[in-house]
Write an enzyme that holds these catalytic residues in place. Structure first.
Site, mmCIF file in Angstrom:
data_model
loop_
_atom_site.group_PDB
_atom_site.id
_atom_site.type_symbol
_atom_site.label_atom_id
_atom_site.label_comp_id
_atom_site.label_asym_id
_atom_site.label_seq_id
_atom_site.Cartn_x
_atom_site.Cartn_y
_atom_site.Cartn_z
ATOM 1 N N GLN A 116 0.828 -1.202 0.000
ATOM 2 C CA GLN A 116 0.000 0.000 0.000
ATOM 3 C C GLN A 116 0.863 1.252 0.000
ATOM 4 O O GLN A 116 0.567 2.235 -0.683
ATOM 5 C CB GLN A 116 -0.916 -0.007 1.235
ATOM 6 C CG GLN A 116 -2.252 0.650 1.018
ATOM 7 C CD GLN A 116 -3.052 -0.059 -0.056
ATOM 8 O OE1 GLN A 116 -2.987 -1.272 -0.196
ATOM 9 N NE2 GLN A 116 -3.798 0.689 -0.841
ATOM 10 N N GLU A 159 -9.940 2.237 3.867
ATOM 11 C CA GLU A 159 -10.252 1.757 2.525
ATOM 12 C C GLU A 159 -10.156 0.236 2.470
ATOM 13 O O GLU A 159 -11.054 -0.439 1.987
ATOM 14 C CB GLU A 159 -9.276 2.395 1.535
ATOM 15 C CG GLU A 159 -9.441 1.966 0.108
ATOM 16 C CD GLU A 159 -8.351 2.528 -0.789
ATOM 17 O OE1 GLU A 159 -8.477 2.396 -2.014
ATOM 18 O OE2 GLU A 159 -7.359 3.092 -0.263
ATOM 19 N N HIS A 160 -9.044 -0.300 2.960
ATOM 20 C CA HIS A 160 -8.834 -1.753 3.014
ATOM 21 C C HIS A 160 -8.637 -2.145 4.473
ATOM 22 O O HIS A 160 -7.863 -1.509 5.197
ATOM 23 C CB HIS A 160 -7.587 -2.171 2.241
ATOM 24 C CG HIS A 160 -7.512 -1.630 0.848
ATOM 25 N ND1 HIS A 160 -6.828 -0.464 0.535
ATOM 26 C CD2 HIS A 160 -8.026 -2.096 -0.313
ATOM 27 C CE1 HIS A 160 -6.922 -0.241 -0.769
ATOM 28 N NE2 HIS A 160 -7.647 -1.206 -1.303
ATOM 29 N N ASP A 182 -6.958 -6.068 -5.184
ATOM 30 C CA ASP A 182 -6.508 -5.082 -6.162
ATOM 31 C C ASP A 182 -6.556 -5.626 -7.579
ATOM 32 O O ASP A 182 -6.852 -4.899 -8.524
ATOM 33 C CB ASP A 182 -5.063 -4.652 -5.867
ATOM 34 C CG ASP A 182 -4.969 -3.632 -4.745
ATOM 35 O OD1 ASP A 182 -6.006 -3.078 -4.351
ATOM 36 O OD2 ASP A 182 -3.842 -3.391 -4.274
ATOM 37 N N HIS A 232 -52.336 20.616 -5.035
ATOM 38 C CA HIS A 232 -52.100 19.216 -4.696
ATOM 39 C C HIS A 232 -53.384 18.588 -4.142
ATOM 40 O O HIS A 232 -53.778 17.479 -4.531
ATOM 41 C CB HIS A 232 -50.997 19.096 -3.636
ATOM 42 C CG HIS A 232 -49.610 19.215 -4.183
ATOM 43 N ND1 HIS A 232 -49.159 20.342 -4.816
ATOM 44 C CD2 HIS A 232 -48.576 18.322 -4.187
ATOM 45 C CE1 HIS A 232 -47.901 20.152 -5.178
ATOM 46 N NE2 HIS A 232 -47.524 18.936 -4.806
ATOM 47 N N HIS A 254 2.220 2.995 -3.302
ATOM 48 C CA HIS A 254 1.316 3.720 -4.191
ATOM 49 C C HIS A 254 1.675 5.197 -4.274
ATOM 50 O O HIS A 254 1.639 5.802 -5.343
ATOM 51 C CB HIS A 254 -0.129 3.610 -3.684
ATOM 52 C CG HIS A 254 -0.880 2.433 -4.212
ATOM 53 N ND1 HIS A 254 -1.241 2.301 -5.522
ATOM 54 C CD2 HIS A 254 -1.363 1.334 -3.591
ATOM 55 C CE1 HIS A 254 -1.909 1.173 -5.696
ATOM 56 N NE2 HIS A 254 -1.987 0.562 -4.536
#
Length: 456
Positions: free
Chosen positions: A280, A348-349, A385, A446, A283
């Protein structure tokens, strides 16, 4: 080295969302305005400014996509097979998701028949970056759920490349490099991205990159059609552009820096945990790798293993900066406390690198804020991934508290229907109720539209 600290030493800022794209907003607004006003002309202006090529036409012919796939199959069969395998799993999973959205009709009360229909959008736009390492897997993750949803027209935008036929001409002019784009050649893109696009069934691929590509898909130009939704990753300029066009089109999410949290017990393999954290970290320098454990021995072993593995990692400069600036190993007093950290952070993960049994089951039942959950030592996040069917486009910066990852849902509209049997008891009761509610809100029209149906 990665920071090791106790749960009680955690700063509240750790739980706050991390957003690094706001600085790009002013630049992006002017780009989008120009694209909306000038269409293709603006794409060429910004192409000269940011890209290596400004082709005469933007669409890459399907024959080029097919040729790229065939070339990959011959020259790099392992990668070709990996793309096909990844796409097959992703399509199977996405189709299963599609099956979960069912149409129905039900009679709520006599004569009042309500229903739901799930309808795909007509056109989807996918964006795939093509920097130093073009994200071929993102083609699979963005295009496949759109196809599974039943979208008729799936287009893809990705930064242009100089066509092989034009390389000699570009070289003689000293063009085909950033700041000196080669203009007027054939449209072309990264060959891996083109091959993946062909495998996944992209209808049209356009060699346009950056925030200008987002604008083109959002507003439409002479060459690129307006889409209904835009999905896919990108740099801070692409993220800012997606934020700006939201409302004109739908978007999947605003992606912040990527992150992983691993909850591990003493049975975890330090080498595996360190490898997952570094996967990770590589990245981006602002990626955030986090380990949470009750075992101080494991914490120290993982820290040492990170240092050892960094030395042989080709991306160590990026990974080291990520680890040392944003990485953390958090020592908790219990695994209930570890689950609390995960739920507050909403990563996220989220990996549970724990031995199978009651304790892992307990943690799995407690955690509920995450993009994707990876259960057990064998469930490497990198499988998600690349090749496990799951989508890797996931919520970051705490947004997993309120949304999930990219799925067929993004490409579907859930609409409702009503059929009323005139003269039925349900029709009469609804008209009476609607009349009173219209009166209460001061909306006489209405009330009248309801009552006129039961007046005699």
């Amino acid at each position: 080295m990665i920071q090791i600290l106790k749960y009680t030493e955690l700063d509240e800022n750790f739980y706050k969302g991390r957003d690094f794209e706001n600085t790009a907003s002013e630049t992006v607004k002017s780009v989008l305005e120009e694209v909306e006003k000038k269409g293709d002309a603006a794409l060429r202006i910004y192409g000269h400014k940011f890209d290596v090529s400004v082709p005469a036409q933007f669409e890459v012919p399907q024959e080029e996509l097919k040729a790229a796939a065939e070339k990959l199959m011959i020259q790099n069969r392992d990668l070709y097979d990996a793309l096909v395998y990844s796409h097959t799993l992703a399509l199977e999973f996405a189709k299963k998701q599609r099956e979960s959205f069912t149409d129905f009709e039900t009679e709520l009360t006599t004569g009042l028949i309500t229903g739901q229909k799930t309808i795909p959008v007509e056109r989807a736009g996918c964006y795939v970056p093509a920097g130093r390492f073009p994200l071929v897997s993102s083609v699979i993750m963005t295009v496949t759920p759109a196809v599974a949803a039943g979208v008729k027209d799936v287009i893809l935008c990705t930064p242009p490349r100089v066509h092989p036929d034009d390389k000699d001409a570009a070289g003689k002019k000293g063009e085909g490099v950033p700041g000196h784009a080669f203009a007027g050649g054939k449209p072309y893109a990264d060959e891996g991205i083109m091959a993946a696009a062909y495998i996944c069934g992209v209808n049209h691929l356009y060699a346009v990159g950056g925030s200008q590509a987002i604008g083109a898909m959002a507003f439409g130009t002479e060459s690129i059609p307006k889409v209904d939704v835009i999905v896919g990753p990108g740099n801070k300029f692409v993220a800012a552009a997606k934020r700006e066009v939201y409302g004109t089109v739908g978007i999947d999410m605003i992606a912040g820096p990527t992150e992983v949290m691993i909850i591990a017990d003493k049975s975890a393999n330090p080498a595996w945990v360190a490898a997952d954290l570094l996967a990770q970290a590589e990245h981006d320098v602002v990626a955030q790798p986090v380990l949470v454990t009750c075992d101080e021995g494991l914490a120290k072993a993982v820290s040492d293993e990170i240092e050892r593995q960094l030395e042989t990692l080709t991306t160590k400069e990026i990974a080291r900066q990520s680890v040392e600036t944003y990485g953390k190993i958090i020592i908790t007093e219990s695994y209930e406390q570890a689950a609390e950290v995960a739920n507050r952070k909403a990563p996220e993960h989220l990996e549970l690198a724990m031995e199978e049994g009651k304790e892992r089951d307990m943690v799995e039942s407690l955690v509920h804020n995450y993009g994707s959950l990876f259960v057990g030592h064998a469930s490497a996040e990198v499988f998600g991934d690349y090749a496990a069917g799951l989508n890797h486009t996931l919520p970051t910066s705490g947004s997993a508290r309120f949304t999930g990852g990219l799925s067929v849902r993004m490409f579907l509209k859930t609409v409702t229907t009503l059929r009323v049997v005139a003269g039925s008891s349900g029709s009469h009761r609804s008209a009476v109720a609607a009349g009173f509610l219209g009166d209460a809100e001061g909306l006489a029209g209405h009330a009248r539209a309801a009552r006129v149906r039961i007046e005699k």
